[in-house]
Design a protein around this motif. Structure first.
Motif, PDB file in Angstrom:
ATOM      1  N   GLU A 202       0.834  -1.200   0.000  1.00 54.41           N
ATOM      2  CA  GLU A 202       0.000   0.000   0.000  1.00 54.41           C
ATOM      3  C   GLU A 202       0.873   1.255   0.000  1.00 54.41           C
ATOM      4  O   GLU A 202       0.534   2.260  -0.646  1.00 54.41           O
ATOM      5  N   ILE A 205       1.985   1.832  -3.562  1.00 54.41           N
ATOM      6  CA  ILE A 205       0.902   2.392  -4.373  1.00 54.41           C
ATOM      7  C   ILE A 205       0.781   3.896  -4.129  1.00 54.41           C
ATOM      8  O   ILE A 205       0.618   4.689  -5.071  1.00 54.41           O
ATOM      9  N   GLU A 208       3.568   5.711  -5.905  1.00 57.93           N
ATOM     10  CA  GLU A 208       3.307   5.836  -7.334  1.00 57.93           C
ATOM     11  C   GLU A 208       2.313   6.961  -7.611  1.00 57.93           C
ATOM     12  O   GLU A 208       2.464   7.706  -8.601  1.00 57.93           O
TER      13      GLU A 208
END
Length: 260
Positions: A202, A205, A208
């Motif tokens: 997580e 993510i 990103e």
């Protein structure tokens, strides 16, 4: 001749030297004897000459990069007149791990009683870990924004963490980062590695998503790199060999930006 990262700025002052890399980080940059920067220094200096000045401290949380003494220090470091803004070519950031690991921080992410949970996600409180990582990402992006204001176009490198084993091992035998808080929340031992993996994934993510907002942000993905039994010294810190393997993950980003 300096042949390692510099944690004591007086060494640079004494020799009239200036850093080309500013590294701001937690224990992955500060851990005694073996740390990620030692390995990165070797790789950076194979064909080019770089001096790395290190800020932060072991146990640093990302939110400390947004305000407080560390923030004030890096603001001075990046200044072209008062600091090293004229010579810095890159900024390395290590942060986020201490914001969720530990008895207090990890405990806030977990339900009080996870004994009935059958999945990692079911162990987490509502809104977590998104809520925590939003705070962490804001802090990291605040540094990226500061760098862009002070020395535009300078790349800022941020790494992910790999999947540490929740085995109770700690520095000097004291390990309360992962297994201890999960035990306190009654997370089944067999499920604990999955909880750690979920958090690390997580976090990636969220990194990103942050990169989409900041063109100068360079991400280094270190996941799926280390062997749980051989490359970790304890619940948070790799061995020397582990850090060496992680340093290899930086090569594409360093070469892409011309730093190495």
């Amino acid at each position: 001749m300096i042949n390692k990262p510099v944690w004591d700025e007086s060494i640079l002052t004494r020799d009239g030297l200036f850093p080309s890399v500013l590294a701001i980080g937690d224990s992955w940059f500060w851990y005694p004897k073996n740390n990620l920067l030692n390995q990165l220094h070797k790789r950076l200096n194979r064909k080019k000459r770089h001096l790395i000045l290190v800020r932060g401290h072991s146990g640093a949380e990302a939110v400390e990069y947004q305000s407080g003494p560390i923030r004030e220090q890096i603001e001075r470091d990046l200044d072209r007149k008062k600091g090293y803004g004229r010579t810095i070519k890159a900024v390395f950031l290590s942060g986020g791990g201490n914001d969720f690991a530990g008895r207090d921080d990890l405990g806030k992410l977990l339900l009080e009683d996870c004994s009935d949970a059958t999945s990692a996600f079911a162990c987490l409180r509502s809104g977590q870990p998104k809520q925590l990582f939003s705070t962490v990402i804001d802090a990291l992006l605040s540094v990226v924004t500061l760098v862009e204001e002070k020395i535009p176009g300078t790349p800022v490198f941020v790494h992910s963490y790999d999947y540490p084993p929740p085995n109770g091992k700690g520095f000097l035998g004291l390990g309360q980062w992962l297994q201890f808080p999960m035990d306190a929340a009654k997370v089944d031992r067999a499920l604990q590695p999955e909880v750690v993996k979920l958090l690390i994934d997580e976090f990636w993510i969220c990194l990103e998503e942050a990169q989409a907002k900041a063109p100068t942000l360079q991400l280094v993905d270190g996941r799926h790199t280390l062997k749980p039994e051989d490359d970790w010294a304890n619940e948070l810190h790799p061995t020397v060999r582990g850090f060496n393997r992680l340093a290899k993950c930086w090569r594409p980003a360093l070469e892409r930006t011309g730093i190495a």
